[in-house]
Design an enzyme around this catalytic site. Sequence first.
Site, PDB file in Angstrom:
ATOM      1  CB  SER A   1      -0.866   0.014   1.257  1.00 21.44           C
ATOM      2  OG  SER A   1      -1.477   1.274   1.452  1.00 21.44           O
TER       3      SER A   1
ATOM      4  CE1 TYR B   1      -4.085  -2.053   5.256  1.00 23.88           C
ATOM      5  CE2 TYR B   1      -3.155   0.090   4.742  1.00 23.88           C
ATOM      6  CZ  TYR B   1      -3.775  -1.073   4.329  1.00 23.88           C
ATOM      7  OH  TYR B   1      -4.058  -1.268   2.999  1.00 23.88           O
TER       8      TYR B   1
END
Length: 123
Positions: free
Chosen positions: A13, A26
């Site tokens: 990401s 995350y």
Amino acid sequence: KGGPGGIICNIGSVTGFNAIYQVPVYSGTKAAVVNFTCSLAKLAPITGVTAYTVNPGITRTTLVHKFNSWLDVEPRVAEKLLEHPTQTSLQCAENFVKAIELNKNGAIWKLDLGTLEPITWTQ
């Protein structure tokens, strides 16, 4: 067709190299994906396995709507993410396929706002 050892395409990401402080776990795990894959890519001469990461930006999916903050330090993470420019899942998928077709060992691909671009990462 990728050679004698195969191909690993890990999904990261953009938070792996542009952390979002409200979701540190995350962001941290996505940074780990990038670094792990870079290490695997350097082993390609020995293993024959090419490795690269695709790192989508904010994509309009159900995940974005369900983003929860760590320890509720920011209860509006999902809303705040959607205040930024986003891409469609189709745009992301089309660039994902392009990255796979390029099969560039060690590449860190940023798939954001309908574009595919390489990221320079220093280790």
